[in-house]
Design an enzyme around this catalytic site. Structure first.
Site, mmCIF file in Angstrom:
data_model
loop_
_atom_site.group_PDB
_atom_site.id
_atom_site.type_symbol
_atom_site.label_atom_id
_atom_site.label_comp_id
_atom_site.label_asym_id
_atom_site.label_seq_id
_atom_site.Cartn_x
_atom_site.Cartn_y
_atom_site.Cartn_z
ATOM 1 N N ILE A 118 0.821 -1.222 0.000
ATOM 2 C CA ILE A 118 0.000 0.000 0.000
ATOM 3 C C ILE A 118 0.849 1.265 0.000
ATOM 4 O O ILE A 118 0.332 2.353 -0.230
ATOM 5 C CB ILE A 118 -1.005 0.024 1.172
ATOM 6 C CG1 ILE A 118 -0.292 0.006 2.519
ATOM 7 C CG2 ILE A 118 -2.003 -1.115 1.046
ATOM 8 C CD1 ILE A 118 -1.206 0.294 3.699
ATOM 9 N N ASN A 154 12.619 -7.739 6.003
ATOM 10 C CA ASN A 154 12.989 -6.922 7.154
ATOM 11 C C ASN A 154 12.686 -7.741 8.406
ATOM 12 O O ASN A 154 11.603 -8.304 8.527
ATOM 13 C CB ASN A 154 12.189 -5.614 7.177
ATOM 14 C CG ASN A 154 12.496 -4.739 5.983
ATOM 15 O OD1 ASN A 154 13.636 -4.668 5.539
ATOM 16 N ND2 ASN A 154 11.484 -4.097 5.451
ATOM 17 N N HIS A 163 7.234 -11.590 5.603
ATOM 18 C CA HIS A 163 6.868 -11.150 4.258
ATOM 19 C C HIS A 163 8.111 -10.752 3.486
ATOM 20 O O HIS A 163 9.025 -10.148 4.025
ATOM 21 C CB HIS A 163 5.842 -10.014 4.281
ATOM 22 C CG HIS A 163 6.219 -8.821 5.097
ATOM 23 N ND1 HIS A 163 6.200 -8.814 6.476
ATOM 24 C CD2 HIS A 163 6.625 -7.595 4.724
ATOM 25 C CE1 HIS A 163 6.569 -7.627 6.922
ATOM 26 N NE2 HIS A 163 6.831 -6.860 5.867
#
Length: 119
Positions: free
Chosen positions: A36, A92, A105
């Site tokens: 997003i 990360n 992710h």
């Protein structure tokens, strides 16, 4: 418990379909959707459907699933047509590295020059 959906996890809610996302690819074990807040023309997140808080816990607890995530990252790069010019896969891990959602992710980034070292 690792692998089990977490009620307070945004990405578990995306997997469950209770939070909308722009899904670009889905397999039996993974979901890939557009970020997003994209940092490149192609910025897609690939997540395992099972909940693991970070890449290390995924690799230790479900190495086959970790391989699925990486394989799907490559498929996304091909689907988005950034595989010929180069792309980056980023995990990360921890707040100091910028992780804000604690569900493993992989960021698939491409479509622009990606400098090294990253910022």
């Amino acid at each position: 418990m690792a692998g089990e959906p977490q009620a307070d996890c945004l990405f578990c809610k995306i997997v469950a379909g209770t939070v909308p996302a722009t899904v670009v690819r889905e397999t039996e074990t993974t979901v890939a959707f557009r970020d997003i807040n994209p940092q490149a023309p192609t910025h897609v997140l690939v997540i395992p459907k099972a909940h693991y808080p970070d890449a290390a816990s995924l690799a230790a607890g479900a190495p086959d699933l970790a391989a699925d995530v990486l394989r799907e990252a490559g498929e996304i790069a091909a689907q988005e047509k950034v595989d010929d010019h180069g792309y980056r896969i980023v995990f990360n891990t921890g707040t100091g590295a910028g992780q804000t959602v604690f569900h493993t992710h992989a960021h698939v980034l491409g479509g622009r020059g990606l400098q090294w070292p990253p910022g």
